[in-house]
Design a protein around this motif. Structure first.
Motif, PDB file in Angstrom:
ATOM      1  N   THR A   1      27.440-100.378  23.064  1.00 51.61           N
ATOM      2  CA  THR A   1      28.229 -99.586  23.987  1.00 51.61           C
ATOM      3  C   THR A   1      28.034 -98.125  23.626  1.00 51.61           C
ATOM      4  O   THR A   1      27.560 -97.820  22.535  1.00 51.61           O
ATOM      5  CB  THR A   1      29.713-100.023  23.904  1.00 51.61           C
ATOM      6  OG1 THR A   1      30.504 -99.199  24.753  1.00 51.61           O
ATOM      7  CG2 THR A   1      30.247 -99.896  22.489  1.00 51.61           C
ATOM      8  N   GLY A   2      28.374 -97.242  24.536  1.00 52.92           N
ATOM      9  CA  GLY A   2      28.162 -95.822  24.261  1.00 52.92           C
ATOM     10  C   GLY A   2      26.797 -95.351  24.703  1.00 52.92           C
ATOM     11  O   GLY A   2      26.284 -95.790  25.719  1.00 52.92           O
ATOM     12  N   VAL A   3      26.207 -94.467  23.936  1.00 57.17           N
ATOM     13  CA  VAL A   3      24.906 -93.912  24.316  1.00 57.17           C
ATOM     14  C   VAL A   3      23.851 -94.164  23.241  1.00 57.17           C
ATOM     15  O   VAL A   3      24.041 -93.830  22.077  1.00 57.17           O
ATOM     16  CB  VAL A   3      25.011 -92.397  24.605  1.00 57.17           C
ATOM     17  CG1 VAL A   3      23.637 -91.796  24.864  1.00 57.17           C
ATOM     18  CG2 VAL A   3      25.917 -92.147  25.808  1.00 57.17           C
TER      19      VAL A   3
ATOM     20  N   PHE B   1      28.102 -92.705  38.522  1.00 59.63           N
ATOM     21  CA  PHE B   1      28.783 -93.821  39.192  1.00 59.63           C
ATOM     22  C   PHE B   1      28.643 -95.137  38.428  1.00 59.63           C
ATOM     23  O   PHE B   1      29.427 -96.050  38.620  1.00 59.63           O
ATOM     24  CB  PHE B   1      28.256 -93.984  40.617  1.00 59.63           C
ATOM     25  CG  PHE B   1      28.721 -92.898  41.547  1.00 59.63           C
ATOM     26  CD1 PHE B   1      30.066 -92.799  41.901  1.00 59.63           C
ATOM     27  CD2 PHE B   1      27.836 -91.961  42.054  1.00 59.63           C
ATOM     28  CE1 PHE B   1      30.508 -91.789  42.748  1.00 59.63           C
ATOM     29  CE2 PHE B   1      28.270 -90.951  42.907  1.00 59.63           C
ATOM     30  CZ  PHE B   1      29.610 -90.864  43.246  1.00 59.63           C
ATOM     31  N   GLU B   2      27.623 -95.224  37.599  1.00 56.42           N
ATOM     32  CA  GLU B   2      27.360 -96.507  36.932  1.00 56.42           C
ATOM     33  C   GLU B   2      28.477 -96.916  35.972  1.00 56.42           C
ATOM     34  O   GLU B   2      28.749 -98.105  35.799  1.00 56.42           O
ATOM     35  CB  GLU B   2      26.016 -96.444  36.192  1.00 56.42           C
ATOM     36  CG  GLU B   2      24.830 -96.503  37.148  1.00 56.42           C
ATOM     37  CD  GLU B   2      23.507 -96.088  36.520  1.00 56.42           C
ATOM     38  OE1 GLU B   2      22.462 -96.548  36.984  1.00 56.42           O
ATOM     39  OE2 GLU B   2      23.517 -95.285  35.566  1.00 56.42           O
ATOM     40  N   MET B   3      29.102 -95.951  35.332  1.00 55.27           N
ATOM     41  CA  MET B   3      30.168 -96.311  34.402  1.00 55.27           C
ATOM     42  C   MET B   3      31.306 -97.028  35.136  1.00 55.27           C
ATOM     43  O   MET B   3      31.800 -98.067  34.693  1.00 55.27           O
ATOM     44  CB  MET B   3      30.693 -95.069  33.669  1.00 55.27           C
ATOM     45  CG  MET B   3      29.687 -94.437  32.710  1.00 55.27           C
ATOM     46  SD  MET B   3      28.987 -95.584  31.483  1.00 55.27           S
ATOM     47  CE  MET B   3      30.469 -95.977  30.545  1.00 55.27           C
ATOM     48  N   ALA B   4      31.675 -96.492  36.312  1.00 53.00           N
ATOM     49  CA  ALA B   4      32.753 -97.118  37.080  1.00 53.00           C
ATOM     50  C   ALA B   4      32.327 -98.486  37.607  1.00 53.00           C
ATOM     51  O   ALA B   4      33.169 -99.352  37.866  1.00 53.00           O
ATOM     52  CB  ALA B   4      33.151 -96.209  38.239  1.00 53.00           C
TER      53      ALA B   4
ATOM     54  N   ASP C   1      28.808 -87.122  26.722  1.00 51.70           N
ATOM     55  CA  ASP C   1      30.036 -86.579  27.313  1.00 51.70           C
ATOM     56  C   ASP C   1      30.446 -87.332  28.572  1.00 51.70           C
ATOM     57  O   ASP C   1      31.616 -87.642  28.778  1.00 51.70           O
ATOM     58  CB  ASP C   1      29.848 -85.091  27.652  1.00 51.70           C
ATOM     59  CG  ASP C   1      29.758 -84.222  26.398  1.00 51.70           C
ATOM     60  OD1 ASP C   1      30.091 -84.729  25.295  1.00 51.70           O
ATOM     61  OD2 ASP C   1      29.355 -83.052  26.504  1.00 51.70           O
ATOM     62  N   VAL C   2      29.471 -87.589  29.427  1.00 51.16           N
ATOM     63  CA  VAL C   2      29.794 -88.268  30.691  1.00 51.16           C
ATOM     64  C   VAL C   2      30.303 -89.685  30.431  1.00 51.16           C
ATOM     65  O   VAL C   2      31.266 -90.142  31.056  1.00 51.16           O
ATOM     66  CB  VAL C   2      28.563 -88.274  31.629  1.00 51.16           C
ATOM     67  CG1 VAL C   2      28.775 -89.227  32.802  1.00 51.16           C
ATOM     68  CG2 VAL C   2      28.285 -86.864  32.146  1.00 51.16           C
ATOM     69  N   VAL C   3      29.677 -90.369  29.480  1.00 48.50           N
ATOM     70  CA  VAL C   3      30.137 -91.720  29.152  1.00 48.50           C
ATOM     71  C   VAL C   3      31.558 -91.658  28.594  1.00 48.50           C
ATOM     72  O   VAL C   3      32.441 -92.449  28.966  1.00 48.50           O
ATOM     73  CB  VAL C   3      29.168 -92.390  28.151  1.00 48.50           C
ATOM     74  CG1 VAL C   3      29.786 -93.632  27.521  1.00 48.50           C
ATOM     75  CG2 VAL C   3      27.851 -92.733  28.860  1.00 48.50           C
ATOM     76  N   ARG C   4      31.800 -90.717  27.713  1.00 48.34           N
ATOM     77  CA  ARG C   4      33.123 -90.582  27.099  1.00 48.34           C
ATOM     78  C   ARG C   4      34.184 -90.220  28.142  1.00 48.34           C
ATOM     79  O   ARG C   4      35.234 -90.855  28.234  1.00 48.34           O
ATOM     80  CB  ARG C   4      33.063 -89.517  26.000  1.00 48.34           C
ATOM     81  CG  ARG C   4      34.346 -89.334  25.197  1.00 48.34           C
ATOM     82  CD  ARG C   4      34.202 -88.220  24.146  1.00 48.34           C
ATOM     83  NE  ARG C   4      33.503 -87.046  24.653  1.00 48.34           N
ATOM     84  CZ  ARG C   4      34.068 -86.086  25.402  1.00 48.34           C
ATOM     85  NH1 ARG C   4      35.330 -86.151  25.732  1.00 48.34           N
ATOM     86  NH2 ARG C   4      33.339 -85.049  25.799  1.00 48.34           N
TER      87      ARG C   4
ATOM     88  N   LYS D   1      34.997 -93.098  30.322  1.00 47.49           N
ATOM     89  CA  LYS D   1      35.788 -94.145  29.662  1.00 47.49           C
ATOM     90  C   LYS D   1      37.267 -93.773  29.553  1.00 47.49           C
ATOM     91  O   LYS D   1      38.127 -94.645  29.534  1.00 47.49           O
ATOM     92  CB  LYS D   1      35.211 -94.447  28.277  1.00 47.49           C
ATOM     93  CG  LYS D   1      33.909 -95.244  28.385  1.00 47.49           C
ATOM     94  CD  LYS D   1      33.435 -95.778  27.047  1.00 47.49           C
ATOM     95  CE  LYS D   1      32.222 -96.696  27.275  1.00 47.49           C
ATOM     96  NZ  LYS D   1      31.598 -97.125  26.016  1.00 47.49           N
ATOM     97  N   VAL D   2      37.554 -92.475  29.470  1.00 51.17           N
ATOM     98  CA  VAL D   2      38.966 -92.069  29.384  1.00 51.17           C
ATOM     99  C   VAL D   2      39.527 -91.685  30.757  1.00 51.17           C
ATOM    100  O   VAL D   2      40.605 -91.100  30.845  1.00 51.17           O
ATOM    101  CB  VAL D   2      39.147 -90.890  28.382  1.00 51.17           C
ATOM    102  CG1 VAL D   2      38.716 -91.330  26.989  1.00 51.17           C
ATOM    103  CG2 VAL D   2      38.361 -89.664  28.821  1.00 51.17           C
ATOM    104  N   GLY D   3      38.751 -92.013  31.804  1.00 48.48           N
ATOM    105  CA  GLY D   3      39.298 -91.821  33.141  1.00 48.48           C
ATOM    106  C   GLY D   3      39.232 -90.408  33.683  1.00 48.48           C
ATOM    107  O   GLY D   3      39.845 -90.089  34.700  1.00 48.48           O
ATOM    108  N   GLN D   4      38.476 -89.541  33.056  1.00 46.60           N
ATOM    109  CA  GLN D   4      38.348 -88.150  33.526  1.00 46.60           C
ATOM    110  C   GLN D   4      37.207 -88.070  34.546  1.00 46.60           C
ATOM    111  O   GLN D   4      36.177 -87.424  34.287  1.00 46.60           O
ATOM    112  CB  GLN D   4      38.052 -87.234  32.332  1.00 46.60           C
ATOM    113  CG  GLN D   4      39.110 -87.294  31.254  1.00 46.60           C
ATOM    114  CD  GLN D   4      39.895 -85.992  31.170  1.00 46.60           C
ATOM    115  OE1 GLN D   4      40.147 -85.327  32.175  1.00 46.60           O
ATOM    116  NE2 GLN D   4      40.279 -85.629  29.960  1.00 46.60           N
TER     117      GLN D   4
END
Lengths: 309, 309, 309, 309
Positions: free
Chosen positions: C8-10, C205-208, C226-229, C232-235
């Motif tokens: 998970t993560g990058v 969009f892929e994370m969602a 940053d984008v993954v993080r 994940k925290v809904g920002q």
């Protein structure tokens, strides 16, 4: 680069013999190369497409080459060095030449499309293996999916002095041979050996079109040798008679994918290979197919006693 | 053949509007072509790849063209005539020109591989449609799977005086434009309009590379018009600012296969099309994807008020 | 096989640094892997498609892996082992795992067509490398030309317990992620890490859609992190803001063929690589293209100070 | 849908006769269809791949069909309706059935890759032409580049009750026939006619594998009829003897691209066609090739007097 004078006659494409457990069957390899020498082959190619080359470890590849060289003596041995990367290609090519191979053979990767891409690829290959290593162009679009026009072949030959031979197995391919020979006659293409292949499917006409010989596999390379010899001495009808007798089996063996299984099966029946095993992943001949091959052999044996197995 | 002087600016690629029952939505077609005219399009292309052309009956194709011609007035209309057979290509091309189309567009069939095959195909196409019909080369390997080098394009242009434009949508394609323009500067390639496409993905840089304009679809053709105009008057930063604001949506719309569904959905939200239906077989935008597009529109609207829908 | 919890993560895809003479630039390699660790990468992949793997000698490949392992410490390192033959694949995979690699990545050869061929290929790969070696499916049809449906991926995952991750880089690919996650929710597909790639073009969009993270290259992997993080925290808005700022450059870097030249050029400007050289054969960035990248970096730096180079 | 009982024996694939000026040679068409009827053909296929169908105008296609129907009387006539768009496919299929055609034949477009894509395409085709129109699956990967597994064929047959026949011309294809027949014996596949093709290259073994007959072109369809008949009555050796005598010519005619030129040339020499012309673009047989065909005919005539031309 004096090799070009010798590239004539029949250079069988050798399969790699395996035992059922997947290891190389060295006893069969010895027998196989001795067989090729005995029947009068003018040369030999190892590690070609039908040699299951990508399944071999680098050490195995070299050992197989050495075994072939021992048996073929002064006859030229060509080594397939096609690889996805130039590092691997260079490494095998240099070692092969050092061991005594006469030339290397390079098939284009199936991603090439435009004329420029193809010509560039061969230029880069030569840069990788060294301009002192004689090489063979393999033109086999049925398998490589790369379409080379006669013009592209001329460009490769012209741009790379170390190109010594064309393994011509385009299908259809008769007109391409005629075109290349015409260009040579006109002086717009330098001397080049053209050896035909594609399983031998058009060998009966390719010699008259100007081929120097055959560089293909078939379970009865003696037939290739006879047809090439008869063609060269002008015995056209006799050449066709022999070729036609073999055509039903040859056509069966030339099927994509399963062809190698047929070839190994027949060579096993002939006592040349101990097993028809392929290293994984390989195709296997089913019972019905074996029966069909047996039947073809029986029919062939009526004309050519060498098929009595 | 004087068309070449006019081939500049933005020629949107028009979708074909359908009702949910699969019939052509003529009311939307009228609105669509009026819209293209009103926003200042310099021309238009109908029956392109994104126009669902192969799903139309010959009569429908002609009626759609006539509708476009009525609205575009003196602005040139290009007609896609790519077809698997020259009979169909000729028939549509001749009728289109007779109706008043300015040129036809021909994409190569995906079976072509070598440079010779590609050049021959265009020569045969010209023979089929007639040397008096101006035509556009569509260079879109992502979709056609045909790779044309700059050299092959030059050969087609040189061999066929009726070639008036290149629809440049190779990817990557920036260097190809530079090469062609360099050849023209050197005098080894005659004058030729180059209009860029591929959904507009590199329009921000293509103008500086030498493109005459854009010939692509995108749900906001006004942006294409603005970017082309700003680029031509040297407002580089402003052009990029606008382009960058649209890029997230443009990139979403440029996805292979689903792109047309995105484009029609946005044009429906903009009130240009009554429905986002495609004639069968077509792709449909799922609920999550529609939500993603809505979100992209909201974000875009903060910069470009035309995206408020 | 407990790896799956960690995927998970990058995990950046590492390029291989070369000096202008074609030798590996070990100083840059040390700096590169230290950089990946410092910015907070959750893992790393070496010898992927963008790592110029086929140009390396076997010994070089292993040395590069060891260098990466030293720097990444307890973070998982994945190793690309795609090869034309199973002998080479097995050899590299076994050595890599022995050295401490967490998993290997396998892309299908571009000759595969039917669902059965694809599933069989992965079964044979597992037989070759051993069922104890965790592996990653690389689904990248734009490059491999192999189209895997969600159903085929499920079949491979189900048939091979050692499959621990999907590197999802189909294009379009959003719906495929949604389908696989739905199947997992329904219980018809077991747990599996899905890391997205394709240069990051749809990461926003892929994370969602359900991705576990990103496994791709891009000259600013910090942005991916940053984008993954943020996702994940809904920002959501913040994630898109950052992503959108990078998109013009990311899109430029994601061009087929020239992308690696762009990536290396930017990493050189960032001081991570000493040179943007590729081992032959490689693409080179022309002067105009370098100017375009410089311009994109300037524009990006206004939003993301890390782009000030 | 009762057609299935009749789909057995030999259905030649008819070429379309042209005059040297490119117009349809109706006198030869009449003679050709009369010939097919006289030699005892059990049916006929027009507008197949070898019928130059994409070069015909819609009206010409229909007229050719009507001409064939007049001559074949109660014998079933199959019509090729493959087209890039469903509009054209539907239009020709409906008209053909109305005129009296027994079934239509559909080859998949060469863009299809996955099993799902292939099955979906046939479902959409049936929706387009109507579920009441009997259709034939053409499985010819050498030309279409679409690989259908036996499983995909079963799926198409199962999902579409209007599928009445498989034109089996995969290469290699023997095992596929065996698999399908085994599935029928086991009850997992419903009754289906299997007619073999690919130029007849394996007809000698295909009958024993379970084929119902042959649906291919060859300049001596009488041979196909004899081999099918002899095979059905268990005269295996005799069937092979006749087949083997024709194989050298058949192999020559089966070359991709030039095959139709060979076929038309032989049919012209036989007095069936007035000209061997193809509508543009077409291939032409050079002088050397014509000499080779003449020689093959001479040799064949020693065994089969029908080859005396």
């Amino acid at each position: 680069m004096t090799l070009i004078d010798k590239m004539t006659g029949v250079y069988p494409i050798a399969p790699t013999p395996f035992l059922p457990d997947g290891s190389i069957d060295w006893a069969s390899a010895e027998r196989l190369f001795a067989f090729y020498r005995e029947i009068g082959s003018d040369g030999l190619t190892v590690l070609g497409m039908m040699g299951e080359a990508p399944k071999l470890e680098p050490r195995e590849s070299l050992d197989l080459l050495k075994c072939a060289l021992r048996h073929m003596g002064d006859k030229p041995v060509i080594v397939g060095v096609s690889a996805p990367g130039f590092a691997a290609m260079r490494s095998l090519a240099r070692e092969a030449i050092e061991q005594g191979a006469a030339a290397v053979m390079i098939a284009p990767p199936n991603t090439l499309r435009t004329d420029d891409q193809i010509a560039t690829y061969y230029a880069q290959s030569v840069e990788a293996i060294g301009a002192d290593v004689p090489f063979v162009i393999q033109d086999y679009p049925l398998v490589t999916n790369v379409q080379m026009t006669a013009g592209v072949i001329r460009r490769i030959v012209t741009e790379n002095p170390s190109c010594v031979m064309l393994k011509a197995e385009d299908w259809p391919g008769l007109e391409k041979i005629t075109t290349l020979r015409k260009w040579q006659a006109e002086g717009s293409l330098r001397a080049l050996s053209i050896m035909v292949a594609n399983g031998g499917l058009f060998l009966d006409f390719e010699m008259a079109r100007g081929a120097d010989g055959s560089n293909t596999g078939y379970a009865f390379p003696e037939m290739l040798i006879d047809v090439v010899r008869l063609s060269k001495v002008g015995q056209r009808d006799k050449a066709h008679d022999l070729f036609d007798a073999h055509l039903p089996l040859l056509r069966y063996e030339q099927q994509p994918g399963v062809g190698l299984a047929v070839r190994k099966y027949v060579m096993m029946k002939r006592g040349i290979l101990a097993s028809d095993a392929q290293r994984k992943p390989g195709s296997v001949l089913g019972a019905i197919a074996r029966g069909e091959v047996d039947y073809l052999l029986e029919r062939l044996a009526k004309t050519d006693p060498r098929a009595k197995v």
